[in-house]
Design a protein around this motif. Sequence first.
Motif, PDB file in Angstrom:
ATOM      1  N   LYS A   1       0.930  -1.286   0.129  1.00  0.00           N
ATOM      2  CA  LYS A   1       0.043   0.173  -0.032  1.00  0.00           C
ATOM      3  C   LYS A   1       0.782   1.273   0.184  1.00  0.00           C
ATOM      4  O   LYS A   1       0.461   2.184  -0.810  1.00  0.00           O
ATOM      5  CB  LYS A   1      -0.604   0.161   1.134  1.00  0.00           C
TER       6      LYS A   1
ATOM      7  N   VAL B   1      -5.727   9.755  -0.891  1.00  0.00           N
ATOM      8  CA  VAL B   1      -6.104  10.416   0.389  1.00  0.00           C
ATOM      9  C   VAL B   1      -4.788  10.842   1.059  1.00  0.00           C
ATOM     10  O   VAL B   1      -3.823  10.285   1.142  1.00  0.00           O
ATOM     11  CB  VAL B   1      -6.747   9.308   1.323  1.00  0.00           C
TER      12      VAL B   1
ATOM     13  N   LEU C   1      -6.730   6.768   9.836  1.00  0.00           N
ATOM     14  CA  LEU C   1      -7.003   5.347   9.799  1.00  0.00           C
ATOM     15  C   LEU C   1      -5.644   4.750   9.607  1.00  0.00           C
ATOM     16  O   LEU C   1      -4.598   5.130   9.061  1.00  0.00           O
ATOM     17  CB  LEU C   1      -7.680   4.925   8.588  1.00  0.00           C
TER      18      LEU C   1
ATOM     19  N   GLY D   1      -4.528  -6.838   3.718  1.00  0.00           N
ATOM     20  CA  GLY D   1      -5.546  -7.166   2.843  1.00  0.00           C
ATOM     21  C   GLY D   1      -6.776  -7.706   3.840  1.00  0.00           C
ATOM     22  O   GLY D   1      -6.261  -7.967   4.913  1.00  0.00           O
TER      23      GLY D   1
ATOM     24  N   GLY E   1      -8.981  -6.329   5.220  1.00  0.00           N
ATOM     25  CA  GLY E   1      -9.485  -5.414   6.442  1.00  0.00           C
ATOM     26  C   GLY E   1      -8.495  -5.445   7.686  1.00  0.00           C
ATOM     27  O   GLY E   1      -8.645  -5.188   8.470  1.00  0.00           O
TER      28      GLY E   1
ATOM     29  N   GLU F   1      -3.592   7.142   7.005  1.00  0.00           N
ATOM     30  CA  GLU F   1      -4.307   7.816   6.101  1.00  0.00           C
ATOM     31  C   GLU F   1      -5.370   8.765   6.773  1.00  0.00           C
ATOM     32  O   GLU F   1      -5.832   8.380   8.034  1.00  0.00           O
ATOM     33  CB  GLU F   1      -5.060   6.818   5.282  1.00  0.00           C
TER      34      GLU F   1
ATOM     35  N   VAL G   1     -11.709   8.872   5.968  1.00  0.00           N
ATOM     36  CA  VAL G   1     -12.899   9.783   5.270  1.00  0.00           C
ATOM     37  C   VAL G   1     -14.093   9.196   5.824  1.00  0.00           C
ATOM     38  O   VAL G   1     -14.256   8.100   5.733  1.00  0.00           O
ATOM     39  CB  VAL G   1     -12.647   9.445   3.661  1.00  0.00           C
TER      40      VAL G   1
ATOM     41  N   PRO H   1     -17.303   7.023   3.801  1.00  0.00           N
ATOM     42  CA  PRO H   1     -17.121   6.949   2.467  1.00  0.00           C
ATOM     43  C   PRO H   1     -17.852   5.899   1.649  1.00  0.00           C
ATOM     44  O   PRO H   1     -18.403   4.867   2.224  1.00  0.00           O
ATOM     45  CB  PRO H   1     -15.634   6.618   2.644  1.00  0.00           C
TER      46      PRO H   1
ATOM     47  N   HIS I   1     -14.316  -3.256   7.584  1.00  0.00           N
ATOM     48  CA  HIS I   1     -13.510  -2.974   6.191  1.00  0.00           C
ATOM     49  C   HIS I   1     -13.564  -4.154   5.405  1.00  0.00           C
ATOM     50  O   HIS I   1     -12.536  -4.288   4.473  1.00  0.00           O
ATOM     51  CB  HIS I   1     -12.063  -2.715   6.768  1.00  0.00           C
TER      52      HIS I   1
ATOM     53  N   VAL J   1     -11.610   5.287  -2.314  1.00  0.00           N
ATOM     54  CA  VAL J   1     -12.711   5.616  -1.722  1.00  0.00           C
ATOM     55  C   VAL J   1     -13.094   6.996  -2.163  1.00  0.00           C
ATOM     56  O   VAL J   1     -12.511   7.726  -3.004  1.00  0.00           O
ATOM     57  CB  VAL J   1     -12.236   5.928   0.016  1.00  0.00           C
TER      58      VAL J   1
HETATM   59  P1  ADP Z   1      -7.576  -4.135   2.831  1.00  0.00           P
HETATM   60  O1  ADP Z   1      -6.546  -4.282   1.639  1.00  0.00           O
HETATM   61  O2  ADP Z   1      -7.302  -4.489   4.039  1.00  0.00           O
HETATM   62  O3  ADP Z   1      -9.014  -4.636   2.210  1.00  0.00           O
HETATM   63  P2  ADP Z   1      -8.215  -1.355   2.021  1.00  0.00           P
HETATM   64  O4  ADP Z   1      -7.224  -0.282   1.760  1.00  0.00           O
HETATM   65  O5  ADP Z   1      -8.612  -1.728   0.728  1.00  0.00           O
HETATM   66  O6  ADP Z   1      -7.729  -2.419   3.122  1.00  0.00           O
HETATM   67  O7  ADP Z   1      -9.439  -0.856   2.565  1.00  0.00           O
HETATM   68  C1  ADP Z   1     -10.385  -1.565   3.042  1.00  0.00           C
HETATM   69  C2  ADP Z   1     -11.753  -0.504   3.412  1.00  0.00           C
HETATM   70  O8  ADP Z   1     -11.372   0.166   4.318  1.00  0.00           O
HETATM   71  C3  ADP Z   1     -12.156   0.221   2.142  1.00  0.00           C
HETATM   72  O9  ADP Z   1     -12.856  -0.581   1.382  1.00  0.00           O
HETATM   73  C4  ADP Z   1     -12.641   1.530   2.598  1.00  0.00           C
HETATM   74  O10 ADP Z   1     -14.114   1.151   3.085  1.00  0.00           O
HETATM   75  C5  ADP Z   1     -12.172   1.618   4.142  1.00  0.00           C
HETATM   76  N1  ADP Z   1     -11.151   2.460   3.840  1.00  0.00           N
HETATM   77  C6  ADP Z   1      -9.779   2.429   3.340  1.00  0.00           C
HETATM   78  N2  ADP Z   1      -8.970   3.495   3.417  1.00  0.00           N
HETATM   79  C7  ADP Z   1     -10.186   4.324   3.917  1.00  0.00           C
HETATM   80  C8  ADP Z   1     -10.061   5.918   4.278  1.00  0.00           C
HETATM   81  N3  ADP Z   1      -8.860   6.528   4.073  1.00  0.00           N
HETATM   82  N4  ADP Z   1     -11.040   6.342   4.754  1.00  0.00           N
HETATM   83  C9  ADP Z   1     -12.018   5.744   4.981  1.00  0.00           C
HETATM   84  N5  ADP Z   1     -12.304   4.538   4.703  1.00  0.00           N
HETATM   85  C10 ADP Z   1     -11.270   4.069   4.304  1.00  0.00           C
END
Ligand code: ADP
Length: 667
Positions: free
Chosen positions: A125, A140, A165, A172, A174, A209, A212, A215, A244, A286
């Motif tokens: 990431k 973001v 966050l 991955g 969540g 991050e 948001v 979102p 998540h 997002v």
């Molecule tokens: P993972 O790889 O563990 O699935 P992600 O980075 O894809 O993690 O994020 C998973 C979920 O978390 C996203 O789909 C979103 O709903 C939420 N999310 C991720 N980043 C943000 C953020 N900066 N602000 C708010 N929600 C977020």
Amino acid sequence: MTEPHSLYRRFRTLLIANRGEIACRVIRSAKAMGLHTVAVYSEADQDALHVAMADDAILLGPARARDSYLNIDRIIAAAKATGAEAVHPGYGFLSESAEFAQRCADAGLIFVGPTAAMITAMGSKSGSKALMEAAGVPLVPGYHGDAQDETTLSNAAAKIGYPVLIKASAGGGGRGMRIVREAEQLQSSVVSAKREALAAFSDDKVLIEKYVDNPRHIEVQVIGDSHGNLLSLFERECTLQRRHQKVIEEAPSPTLSEAQREAVCAAARMAAGAVKYVGAGTIEFVSDGKDVFFIEMNTRLQVEHPVTELITGIDLVEWQLRVAFGEPLPLTQDQIRLNGHAIEARVYAENPARNFMPSVGKIRTWRTPEETHGLRIDAGYRQGDVVSPNYDAMLAKVIAWAPTRGAAIERLHRGLDDTDVRGIVTNIPFLSALVTHRNVRDNDIDTGFIERELTALTSQQTTVSSLELCAAVSAILRDEARSIGQDAFSPWRASGWAQVSRRTRVFAFRQGQAEHKVTLQYGRGPSSILIDGREIGFAYSSGNDATISLDLHGAKTQIVAIIEGHELYIRTRNGRFDLHWIDPFGVDEEDHAGEDRIVAPLPGTVVALLAEVGATIEKGAPILTLEVMKMEQTLRAPFDGVLKALKCKVGDIVQEGAELAEIEPKA
Ligand code: ADP
């Protein structure tokens, strides 16, 4: 260095380095293309569906993923032993491991996916955010640097502004994510995020991050070939999430306008183009409702890829394999058409009523509706299979397509309703409640929606009506008839002469606290059932499976009934019901589990003790954290009291039912 395209060539034998639903999915397309398929499995999966589906299968090792599905040496040895020329990683496990992609290439195997260099560039990431920043893709606000010390992280969080966050850089599913609303909570959240990240990904690096608020999650499917072609296959909206993790996904997004759709797809092509991406991948964003911000790229196929397949008519696994053959993509961007709407629900072995605790054990019943036009079921399990605590708890996906979103939702709802799984607890009733929720139909949702509506979505079943009581009686009669080889209430029962008198039999059922009495009258003439003084004409016929056709005063209806000991599962047009049959001749066992003890709900590892012996605790206070199926579960005090004893320590591996703590209730 070799040119990327020389990595790809035509092959005949494909090893699928995965299990469950995804392994089955890949095998299906590979076989349809005439490939010879090789499954791999662990000792826990000897009889698994993916093993049965493949042409050949090789045992990797013990159940623990580290000794089997995550063991690169063993997978490569399995490929060599079976003459496999290529490896499809599926998703999860090693699908985003650059090391695995490289080791495959070094062993002369074609890795169905991007090169190790592309995975390294995009798989982290932090790394991908740096790349996207340079390519001008909107991000973001956040910190994704290498320094991980307390001061750097807390300064970064302060600069970004709370809420923030925390994410595992290698993350991955969540895992390793924590929302932090105030500076005081940052340190403890970093510690627990790092602990979860280390356990899940062997890498405890985190990034921060801006969080948001409320979102939406929007992502774009891309695919590139080794000839420099790169296509976007529209977007998916995956806003319905819990912790998540995606629960429901749909395509296209019902939120974006045509112009926004074009913009987000163009941003995704720019993102993937930045690494000259080859293979299938997903660019995730997002959105705060106005703008979209890049969050990460997944350099693999995703769980939710079927919704894209249903709106484009493209088989993504077939395309992945064609790319691996070294072929150019079969269509150009302007030949890709969006048709209708698709929506997918993920079926998990988990109990929504108990904070979504994973459920393990043998699947005693597995009934899914027939796949028809517009209804697709991607399953990794079947009746008799065992859900093991060693792996992810996803069992299957139910996916529906229709010309419009509303019709696709209806079809999905029906598909979920017509699915019965027994033996383990599943989230199917929760999914049904979710897809029929008014706000979901109106697309009035954000990623926090499920958490806010949890009570409504997991609320208890409705009370039984006379229909369910008649269904319960028919189920008992059917099972009795099956065991004696003929209809138990037939007038010609047993010895073959007609009974002269009218007979009655009383049944009692319990649903929660309520008890219901039902009287069956049979013998000469038509049978009937008496409920609360009301007489209902009653007949039934049953086939070989769990369905029964009931005839109540001429009104015919199909029901599903399954009896396990004294527990009845009844599904009628009114929903699903669990009834306890109070057998006048049987002994009812009560559950005598002491309420003052906290026991492990599943096998797991104790990762943190959160209360001290002797402390006064309130109902709901966290006592300890258990890691179960790679997720942390916090066990809480069931009532106010004093923590009398802790019967475990950090690092203990505990069995299901093991006593972990004792609480003395407040006098
Ligand atoms: P993972 O790889 O563990 O699935 P992600 O980075 O894809 O993690 O994020 C998973 C979920 O978390 C996203 O789909 C979103 O709903 C939420 N999310 C991720 N980043 C943000 C953020 N900066 N602000 C708010 N929600 C977020």
